[in-house]
Design an enzyme around this catalytic site. Structure first.
Site, PDB file in Angstrom:
ATOM      1  N   ARG A 175      -5.107   7.272  16.979  1.00 59.49           N
ATOM      2  CA  ARG A 175      -6.454   7.252  16.407  1.00 59.49           C
ATOM      3  C   ARG A 175      -7.460   6.656  17.395  1.00 59.49           C
ATOM      4  O   ARG A 175      -8.642   7.006  17.374  1.00 59.49           O
ATOM      5  CB  ARG A 175      -6.498   6.537  15.054  1.00 59.49           C
ATOM      6  CG  ARG A 175      -7.763   6.861  14.263  1.00 59.49           C
ATOM      7  CD  ARG A 175      -7.789   6.226  12.884  1.00 59.49           C
ATOM      8  NE  ARG A 175      -7.282   7.063  11.816  1.00 59.49           N
ATOM      9  CZ  ARG A 175      -7.980   8.048  11.220  1.00 59.49           C
ATOM     10  NH1 ARG A 175      -9.213   8.308  11.589  1.00 59.49           N
ATOM     11  NH2 ARG A 175      -7.438   8.760  10.261  1.00 59.49           N
ATOM     12  N   ALA A 214      -5.960   5.260   5.397  1.00 59.63           N
ATOM     13  CA  ALA A 214      -6.715   6.281   6.116  1.00 59.63           C
ATOM     14  C   ALA A 214      -7.985   6.700   5.371  1.00 59.63           C
ATOM     15  O   ALA A 214      -8.482   7.810   5.568  1.00 59.63           O
ATOM     16  CB  ALA A 214      -5.833   7.505   6.417  1.00 59.63           C
ATOM     17  N   PHE A 267      -6.141  -3.971   3.343  1.00 67.69           N
ATOM     18  CA  PHE A 267      -6.844  -3.786   4.624  1.00 67.69           C
ATOM     19  C   PHE A 267      -5.950  -3.201   5.719  1.00 67.69           C
ATOM     20  O   PHE A 267      -6.263  -3.308   6.899  1.00 67.69           O
ATOM     21  CB  PHE A 267      -7.476  -5.110   5.099  1.00 67.69           C
ATOM     22  CG  PHE A 267      -8.311  -5.789   4.053  1.00 67.69           C
ATOM     23  CD1 PHE A 267      -9.465  -5.181   3.576  1.00 67.69           C
ATOM     24  CD2 PHE A 267      -7.930  -7.006   3.517  1.00 67.69           C
ATOM     25  CE1 PHE A 267     -10.234  -5.791   2.580  1.00 67.69           C
ATOM     26  CE2 PHE A 267      -8.691  -7.618   2.521  1.00 67.69           C
ATOM     27  CZ  PHE A 267      -9.847  -7.014   2.064  1.00 67.69           C
ATOM     28  N   THR A 303      -4.019  11.128  10.591  1.00 70.73           N
ATOM     29  CA  THR A 303      -3.957  11.938  11.812  1.00 70.73           C
ATOM     30  C   THR A 303      -2.621  12.686  11.886  1.00 70.73           C
ATOM     31  O   THR A 303      -2.516  13.708  12.536  1.00 70.73           O
ATOM     32  CB  THR A 303      -4.128  11.062  13.063  1.00 70.73           C
ATOM     33  OG1 THR A 303      -3.122  10.045  13.052  1.00 70.73           O
ATOM     34  CG2 THR A 303      -5.494  10.407  13.064  1.00 70.73           C
ATOM     35  N   GLU A 305     -13.061   2.942   5.479  1.00 69.47           N
ATOM     36  CA  GLU A 305     -13.022   2.425   6.845  1.00 69.47           C
ATOM     37  C   GLU A 305     -14.282   2.628   7.675  1.00 69.47           C
ATOM     38  O   GLU A 305     -14.657   1.757   8.449  1.00 69.47           O
ATOM     39  CB  GLU A 305     -11.833   3.054   7.586  1.00 69.47           C
ATOM     40  CG  GLU A 305     -10.504   2.656   7.015  1.00 69.47           C
ATOM     41  CD  GLU A 305      -9.356   3.440   7.632  1.00 69.47           C
ATOM     42  OE1 GLU A 305      -9.269   4.659   7.383  1.00 69.47           O
ATOM     43  OE2 GLU A 305      -8.561   2.843   8.363  1.00 69.47           O
ATOM     44  N   GLU A 345       0.225  -1.728   4.624  1.00 76.08           N
ATOM     45  CA  GLU A 345       0.609  -0.325   4.751  1.00 76.08           C
ATOM     46  C   GLU A 345       2.070  -0.246   5.181  1.00 76.08           C
ATOM     47  O   GLU A 345       2.839   0.558   4.674  1.00 76.08           O
ATOM     48  CB  GLU A 345      -0.301   0.400   5.762  1.00 76.08           C
ATOM     49  CG  GLU A 345       0.034   1.892   5.873  1.00 76.08           C
ATOM     50  CD  GLU A 345      -0.905   2.683   6.761  1.00 76.08           C
ATOM     51  OE1 GLU A 345      -2.037   2.250   6.998  1.00 76.08           O
ATOM     52  OE2 GLU A 345      -0.483   3.760   7.237  1.00 76.08           O
ATOM     53  N   GLN A 363       0.833  -1.204   0.000  1.00 83.54           N
ATOM     54  CA  GLN A 363       0.000   0.000   0.000  1.00 83.54           C
ATOM     55  C   GLN A 363       0.871   1.259   0.000  1.00 83.54           C
ATOM     56  O   GLN A 363       0.373   2.353  -0.222  1.00 83.54           O
ATOM     57  CB  GLN A 363      -0.902   0.029   1.241  1.00 83.54           C
ATOM     58  CG  GLN A 363      -1.960  -1.049   1.290  1.00 83.54           C
ATOM     59  CD  GLN A 363      -2.712  -1.086   2.617  1.00 83.54           C
ATOM     60  OE1 GLN A 363      -2.747  -2.102   3.278  1.00 83.54           O
ATOM     61  NE2 GLN A 363      -3.320   0.025   3.025  1.00 83.54           N
ATOM     62  N   ARG A 381      -7.853  -1.690   8.749  1.00 87.03           N
ATOM     63  CA  ARG A 381      -9.098  -0.939   8.487  1.00 87.03           C
ATOM     64  C   ARG A 381      -9.739  -0.407   9.781  1.00 87.03           C
ATOM     65  O   ARG A 381     -10.270  -1.176  10.578  1.00 87.03           O
ATOM     66  CB  ARG A 381     -10.078  -1.855   7.762  1.00 87.03           C
ATOM     67  CG  ARG A 381     -11.082  -1.151   6.883  1.00 87.03           C
ATOM     68  CD  ARG A 381     -11.839  -2.185   6.091  1.00 87.03           C
ATOM     69  NE  ARG A 381     -12.633  -1.577   5.024  1.00 87.03           N
ATOM     70  CZ  ARG A 381     -13.283  -2.298   4.109  1.00 87.03           C
ATOM     71  NH1 ARG A 381     -13.234  -3.607   4.123  1.00 87.03           N
ATOM     72  NH2 ARG A 381     -13.990  -1.703   3.174  1.00 87.03           N
TER      73      ARG A 381
HETATM   74  N1  LUZ Z   1      -2.490   5.235   8.419  1.00 82.26           N
HETATM   75  C1  LUZ Z   1      -1.768   6.249   8.899  1.00 82.26           C
HETATM   76  C2  LUZ Z   1      -3.809   5.168   8.618  1.00 82.26           C
HETATM   77  O1  LUZ Z   1      -0.562   6.257   8.719  1.00 82.26           O
HETATM   78  N2  LUZ Z   1      -2.382   7.240   9.540  1.00 82.26           N
HETATM   79  C3  LUZ Z   1      -3.704   7.264   9.777  1.00 82.26           C
HETATM   80  O2  LUZ Z   1      -4.225   8.200  10.377  1.00 82.26           O
HETATM   81  C4  LUZ Z   1      -4.452   6.179   9.302  1.00 82.26           C
HETATM   82  N3  LUZ Z   1      -5.758   6.108   9.531  1.00 82.26           N
HETATM   83  C5  LUZ Z   1      -6.439   5.071   9.092  1.00 82.26           C
HETATM   84  C6  LUZ Z   1      -5.787   4.068   8.410  1.00 82.26           C
HETATM   85  N4  LUZ Z   1      -4.495   4.123   8.172  1.00 82.26           N
HETATM   86 MO1  MOS Z   2      -5.180   1.562   6.490  1.00 84.96          MO
HETATM   87  S1  MOS Z   2      -5.763   0.686   8.185  1.00 84.96           S
HETATM   88  O1  MOS Z   2      -3.980   0.888   5.671  1.00 84.96           O
HETATM   89  O2  MOS Z   2      -6.169   2.674   5.901  1.00 84.96           O
END
Ligand code: LUZ
Ligand code: MOS
Length: 756
Positions: A308, A507, A226, A438, A710, A230, A195, A340
């Site tokens: 978060r 996010a 999901f 965030t 999400e 990331e 991702q 997610r």
């Molecule tokens: N990833 C991130 C996320 O690096 N920062 C976030 O605020 C976030 N929020 C949701 C899913 N992935």
């Molecule tokens: Mo995320 S939990 O890779 O939006």
């Protein structure tokens, strides 16, 4: 307009033609990698003997920390995670070495021949145990609003409780994987199922000790992410790249399902406690919560996820006095990671539990407290953001009316009076989810748009297609803005040399950030072509527009074609390429004060879940989930509906059946699909009804079409409380437990606990 477009990948998927990493046609002499990982959750490595393994015919080389020319460090937020363990291991499944061989069978054979000895050290598997031993990833964080202590003194009702939510396995259909190969001059290209292409590039350059421009990362699409890709797609890509750096040969590594389950982190389990105070009118006056996040053996994204949790600790309610604290607890599990919702669901489960506890003690329906406390215009969230365009009340009332909540309740009561073995339960779950990373600096994206001289268009962005149909949305934006048919637009792979320094697709913000960049680039190009067309047809620029490949003059269709104007622009040496940058305006956050305006906007909605419980067996069926969802003005309702349905089912799985289990030595017990159950067609709700909230949308969202990835996952939380209500009507002595997932086994025990 393209609002009814199907996901542009659907034909390729159906015919099996879509390319995933393992489908890429490999080069000659491609070698295969395999990780040798720790069988010990915490210990010192006393001795490793690779000699037998190295003798296996077909083994090219076994790589370890000694082969790293840069630094042995992959921690993105906190540098606390080696690529390959050196002297110590901190979780079962921690990579120690990387076997490169002719094929996977040979690599596996060699892996079995590696001799390793550990000196075992104490193993921590739960957050609470970690906290008791002061084992943390970083300092705890707290959000404060008002004064909870003072407020509790005035509260009529105060309740306390404890909750647990378990982890969750991402179970992307496509496991983690990568394919890396050498280019000239020591440059390396990596095809990765990630991702976050830039994250892979950056971490690879650090470990290899080369400049970022030497590493090119390319992503066609993922078979699901999901959040699991990331941050945790990175390690494998780096390992393959290290091997390429030394061997100058292509190396491919696709994890098999068991290795993937064992070595990767999951959603964070949370052990939490709450204290809630209400006045006599059921207004929540004060709320305190302590969240113990089971972070695993290193930070990964845990600090951001913890943050978060705090942002969503009061869900969609206005609470004037709040104190929440989160501890990222270091344990000997694989580093837990994004999933997610990113800590949001864990936070929201706690306040929903607190409200359920209060309602149960007061002998009223949970709904009354929920409805009384919905956040409205100009209320403040605990982190200082003032609510604007609030839709909490709107979506609640809309759900109440459209789904006839009163009628539904009557029906359920009637059913429960007449039935002994089966009981029905209902719960309402309102949500508010903040949209933006965030971490404010991450909220940006770029788009590179080429118009080729034949009038076809190619678009590159930072968006990674992982089944969420973001490519379809990018294509819609380009086609609509340029006034051309969708067939003229191609969405290119996501590639770090075309679009650099990007944030991961995460996010829920990918379509917003990249879409706004595409829009900006296409608007610039359109303006340029207007100028050209105006000259060609002797009218003013304002009179020109494009639609379905035709030039329109004064909104009237002409016979002139888009590609004629493009061809003329070429002759006039007009730039047919544009590179646009978008950064979310207005957002900010001060981490010292823990106050600010971190979110571009919130997504709201309300779900009503009804279930039928078999009180003899503890099994249950979800009769229906009815949802009023705040799409804003959806730019593609088919795609967005799919996101809501998918997220809902994933949330239900988390709340009801997906049970991650480690033994007390830190070994994963739920290590296969025979021991880890995800929702199948028989466990999804018998009916799902989704009605878009009537709203004018929010202009911070692309085309006022709100982020959708999400937020709907948290509708799944309603299932837990619907089950609870069904148990309540069977067992009057039932003391509410908040221990998710609510598996039939746990339900059965609660059905008969203390029952007279
Ligand atoms: N990833 C991130 C996320 O690096 N920062 C976030 O605020 C976030 N929020 C949701 C899913 N992935
Ligand atoms: Mo995320 S939990 O890779 O939006």
């Amino acid at each position: 307009m393209t609002k009814t477009m199907k996901n542009i990948d659907s034909f390729g998927h159906l015919r099996g033609e879509s390319l995933f990493v393992d489908d890429v046609i490999t080069k000659q002499n491609t070698l295969v990698g395999l990780v040798f990982d720790s069988t010990c959750a915490h210990g010192k490595i006393i001795k490793i003997d690779y000699s037998q393994a190295e003798k296996v015919e077909g083994i090219t080389r076994i790589f370890t920390h000694k082969d790293i020319l840069g630094i042995n460090q992959i921690g993105g937020i906190i540098p606390d995670e080696p690529l390959w363990a050196k002297d110590e291991v901190h979780f079962t499944g921690q990579p120690i070495a990387f076997i490169v061989a002719k094929n996977e069978l040979i690599a596996k054979k060699a892996r079995a021949l590696i001799q390793i000895e550990f000196e075992n050290l104490p193993v921590i598997t739960t957050a609470k145990a970690a906290k008791n031993k002061d084992s943390f990833i970083n300092e705890p964080r707290s959000f404060k609003l008002g004064d909870t202590e003072k407020s509790f003194a005035d509260c009529h009702h105060i309740y306390k409780g404890e909750t647990f939510t378990n982890g969750q396995e991402h179970l992307y259909l496509e496991t983690q994987g990568c394919y890396a190969y050498p280019l000239e001059n020591g440059n390396i290209k990596i095809i990765s199922s990630t991702q976050g292409p830039t994250q892979v590039q950056k971490a690879t350059s650090k470990v290899l000790g080369v400049a970022m421009h030497k590493i090119e990362v390319d992503v066609t699409r993922l078979g699901g992410g999901f959040g699991g890709k990331e941050d945790q797609a990175t390690a494998w890509a780096i390992m393959a790249a290290v091997a390429v750096q030394h061997l100058k040969k292509p190396v491919k590594y696709i994890l098999n399902r068991h290795d993937d389950l064992r070595m990767t982190g999951k959603r964070h389990p949370y052990e939490s406690s709450f204290k809630i105070g209400l006045d006599k009118d059921l207004k929540i006056k004060a709320f305190e919560a302590e969240f113990l996040q089971n972070s695993g053996a290193s930070a990964d994204l845990s600090p951001a996820i913890a943050e978060r949790t705090l942002f969503h600790a009061t869900n969609c309610y206005f609470v004037p006095n709040v104190k929440t604290t989160v501890y990222s607890c270091k344990t000997n599990l694989p580093p837990n990671t994004a999933f997610r919702g990113f800590g949001g669901p864990q936070g929201m489960f706690v306040i929903e539990s607190a409200i359920a506890q209060a309602a149960s003690a007061l002998g009223i329906d949970k709904r009354l407290i929920q409805k009384t406390n919905l956040i409205s215009e100009n209320d403040t969230f605990s982190y200082g953001q003032i609510t604007t365009n609030a839709e909490a009340v709107n979506s609640w009332i809309s759900a109440e009316e459209k789904f006839d909540l009163v009628g539904l309740e009557k029906e359920i009561n009637h059913f429960n009076e007449k039935n002994d073995r089966f009981k029905k339960g209902m719960a309402v779950m309102p949500i508010a989810f903040g949209i933006s990373f965030t971490n404010t600096p991450m909220n940006h994206a770029r788009a590179l748009v080429h118009i080729y001289q034949d009038g076809s268009v190619g678009i590159s962005t930072a968006a990674v297609e992982m089944g969420q149909s973001v490519n379809t949305k990018m294509l819609q934006i380009a086609a609509d803005t340029l006034g051309i048919d969708p067939e003229k637009v191609k969405i290119e792979t996501t590639n770090t040399t075309r679009v650099a320094n990007t944030s991961p697709s995460a996010a829920s913000s990918t379509a917003d950030l990249n879409g706004k960049a595409v829009l900006k680039a296409c608007l610039s190009l359109q303006e340029r072509l207007n100028t050209v067309a105006a000259k060609m047809y002797n009218v003013n620029e304002e009179n020109i527009s494009f639609e379905s490949n035709f030039v329109f003059i004064d909104f009237k269709k002409t016979t002139y074609l888009w590609q004629d104007v493009v061809a003329q622009a070429m002759l006039e040496r007009v730039a047919l390429t544009e590179n646009a940058h978008y950064a979310t305006p207005k957002i900010h956050f001060d981490k010292a004060k823990e106050k600010g305006h971190p979110f571009a906007y919130h997504v709201y909605g309300t779900s009503i879940t009804t279930i039928t419980l078999d009180c003899l067996q503890g099994t249950y069926e979800i009769d229906a989930v009815k949802i009023i969802h705040d799409f804003g003005k959806s730019m593609n309702m088919g795609v967005d509906m799919g996101q809501v349905e998918g997220a809902l089912v994933q949330g239900i799985g988390w709340m009801t059946m997906e049970e991650i289990s480690y033994d007390d030595k830190g070994k994963l017990l739920s290590n296969a699909l025979s021991t880890y159950k995800i929702p199948d067609i028989f466990s999804v709700p018998k009916k799902v009804e989704i009605i878009p909230l009537e709203t004018s949308g929010n202009q911070m969202a692309i085309y006022r079409s709100k982020a959708v990835g999400e937020p709907p996952l948290m509708y799944g939380i309603g299932t837990y409380f619907a089950i609870q209500n069904a148990i309540k009507s069977f067992n009057q002595e039932y003391k509410l437990t908040f221990n998710s997932p609510y598996t039939p086994e746990k339900v059965l025990m609660d059905l008969y606990k203390n029952k007279g």
